[in-house]
Enzyme design. Structure first.
Site, mmCIF file in Angstrom:
data_model
loop_
_atom_site.group_PDB
_atom_site.id
_atom_site.type_symbol
_atom_site.label_atom_id
_atom_site.label_comp_id
_atom_site.label_asym_id
_atom_site.label_seq_id
_atom_site.Cartn_x
_atom_site.Cartn_y
_atom_site.Cartn_z
ATOM 1 N N HIS A 1 0.846 -1.200 0.000
ATOM 2 C CA HIS A 1 0.000 0.000 0.000
ATOM 3 C C HIS A 1 0.889 1.261 0.000
ATOM 4 C CE1 HIS A 1 -2.867 2.935 1.550
ATOM 5 N NE2 HIS A 1 -3.812 2.056 1.722
ATOM 6 N N GLU B 1 -1.134 1.349 -5.282
ATOM 7 C CA GLU B 1 -0.876 0.133 -4.507
ATOM 8 C C GLU B 1 -0.978 -1.102 -5.398
ATOM 9 O OE1 GLU B 1 -3.887 0.372 -1.404
ATOM 10 O OE2 GLU B 1 -3.800 2.552 -1.631
HETATM 11 O O1 TA6 Z 1 -6.119 1.732 -0.167
HETATM 12 C C1 TA6 Z 1 -7.060 2.779 -0.005
HETATM 13 C C2 TA6 Z 1 -7.723 2.610 1.363
HETATM 14 O O2 TA6 Z 1 -8.399 1.383 1.433
HETATM 15 C C3 TA6 Z 1 -8.645 3.797 1.596
HETATM 16 O O3 TA6 Z 1 -9.997 3.399 1.555
HETATM 17 C C4 TA6 Z 1 -8.219 4.310 2.976
HETATM 18 O O4 TA6 Z 1 -8.951 3.644 3.996
HETATM 19 C C5 TA6 Z 1 -6.739 3.930 2.971
HETATM 20 O O5 TA6 Z 1 -6.738 2.624 2.395
HETATM 21 C C6 TA6 Z 1 -6.033 4.033 4.293
HETATM 22 O O6 TA6 Z 1 -6.365 2.971 5.103
HETATM 23 P P1 TA6 Z 1 -5.682 2.887 6.575
HETATM 24 O O7 TA6 Z 1 -6.267 1.658 7.174
HETATM 25 O O8 TA6 Z 1 -4.202 2.797 6.378
HETATM 26 O O9 TA6 Z 1 -6.041 4.172 7.252
#
Ligand code: TA6
Length: 319
Positions: free
Chosen positions: A187, A291
């Site tokens: 991510h 990601e």
């Molecule tokens: O990858 C995008 C996502 O799923 C968004 O929806 C947002 O929630 C982001 O990840 C961040 O997630 P986190 O759990 O690291 O705050």
């Protein structure tokens, strides 16, 4: 603990481990680039070679920073407001989302994006590549907590190779007698000049789940640009993406294998303010997530006795 790691896995002048011991009176904003707050108590691998530098927190096998020597600005973004602590996720870098992506399918009490990024990982190998890049491999440490959420026998390793490029290999080995299915992502938060001055190419014509305001299936028309909250899971794509940064005048190439989903995300101002750790007042403008994942339709079945690896390779060039 850092001393023992340096003895066994340290590489003179290239790889060293340090503990972010609580240092009284150290204001959080004086930490080194890619470092942690003064009182995290976490172990960090600091990598610095002729080609590039990086820092990796052992908790979560969480790469926090990467800067090739050729680049005046880091390529991987880390929030200046992140306050890492034992058991808490770090905002920025390249969080390991595993063994599910997004919310757990049935257990709302389980952490979003899985537990891998908030549990201890151990060093299992380090070395120097023929081109001088530094290699570090970490393995997730299983516990009663992890087995309670994931009752499968497996090994999960992350190999990070730091040089002029950044390569990460996330391997899941099913050592048990029954098949299982995982969702996963690296991510990664990329450093950009301004969210309003970047485009992402490579996903033209690709279907995606638009997660803003529900979940709708759409098709990408042309390059991706940003004018509001954007949260998309592109599916059935092994494509390489490129971030075109008109402000920093650079391109970031995101190549991958073993991944059939790509997630593109910016929280934009309202969500960033709610999150509170995106680097006030507008740190969110200096990052974009691209990601490499396996999510939704692209979750991966790993048969008993087999393994699966998701690989990314990042390269930055001046434009
Ligand atoms: O990858 C995008 C996502 O799923 C968004 O929806 C947002 O929630 C982001 O990840 C961040 O997630 P986190 O759990 O690291 O705050």
């Amino acid at each position: 603990m850092a001393t023992a790691l340096n003895t066994q896995f340290g590489i003179n002048g290239q790889l060293k481990f340090r503990e972010d011991a609580p240092v009284k009176g150290t204001p959080p904003d004086t930490r080194p680039v890619g470092g942690l707050g003064a009182a995290s108590g976490l172990i960090v691998a600091e990598i610095n070679n002729a080609l590039g530098s990086a820092s990796v927190c052992l908790q979560g096998a969480h790469l926090m920073s990467w800067q090739p020597k050729s680049q005046p600005v880091p390529v991987v973004w880390l929030s200046r407001d992140t306050q890492p602590a034992v058991g808490k996720s770090i905002r920025g870098g390249a969080p390991v989302c595993w063994p599910w992506f997004g919310a757990h399918a049935t257990e709302s009490s389980f952490s979003g994006h899985g537990y891998a990024r908030t549990v201890p990982w151990q060093v299992i190998e380090s070395g120097t590549e023929p081109n001088g890049a530094t290699r570090l491999t970490l393995r997730l440490v299983e516990s009663d907590k992890t087995r309670a959420q994931w009752p499968h026998d497996c090994n999960v390793d992350l190999t990070v190779i730091v040089g002029e490029t950044l390569r990460m290999e996330l391997t899941t080995e099913n050592t048990g007698s029954t098949d299982f299915v995982i969702g996963e992502a690296l991510h990664t938060y990329f450093q950009i000049g301004d969210i309003g001055a970047v485009r992402v190419t490579g996903l033209e014509g690709c279907d995606y789940w638009d997660k803003v305001g529900g979940s709708s299936l759409r098709t990408q028309d042309g390059a991706i640009s940003f004018s509001g909250e954007t949260d998309r899971v592109y599916i059935n794509s092994a494509a390489e993406c490129v971030i075109h940064d008109d402000k920093l005048k650079r391109r970031i190439h995101i190549a991958k294998s073993g991944s059939f989903s790509t997630v593109v995300w910016t929280p934009w101002v309202e969500k960033a303010n709610k999150m509170g750790d995106m680097g006030q007042p507008d740190g969110w403008r200096e990052m974009v997530c691209v990601e490499s994942a396996n999510a939704i339709e692209n979750v991966v079945k790993i048969a008993a006795g087999t393994r699966h690896t998701l690989i990314v390779e990042y390269r930055a060039e001046s434009a």
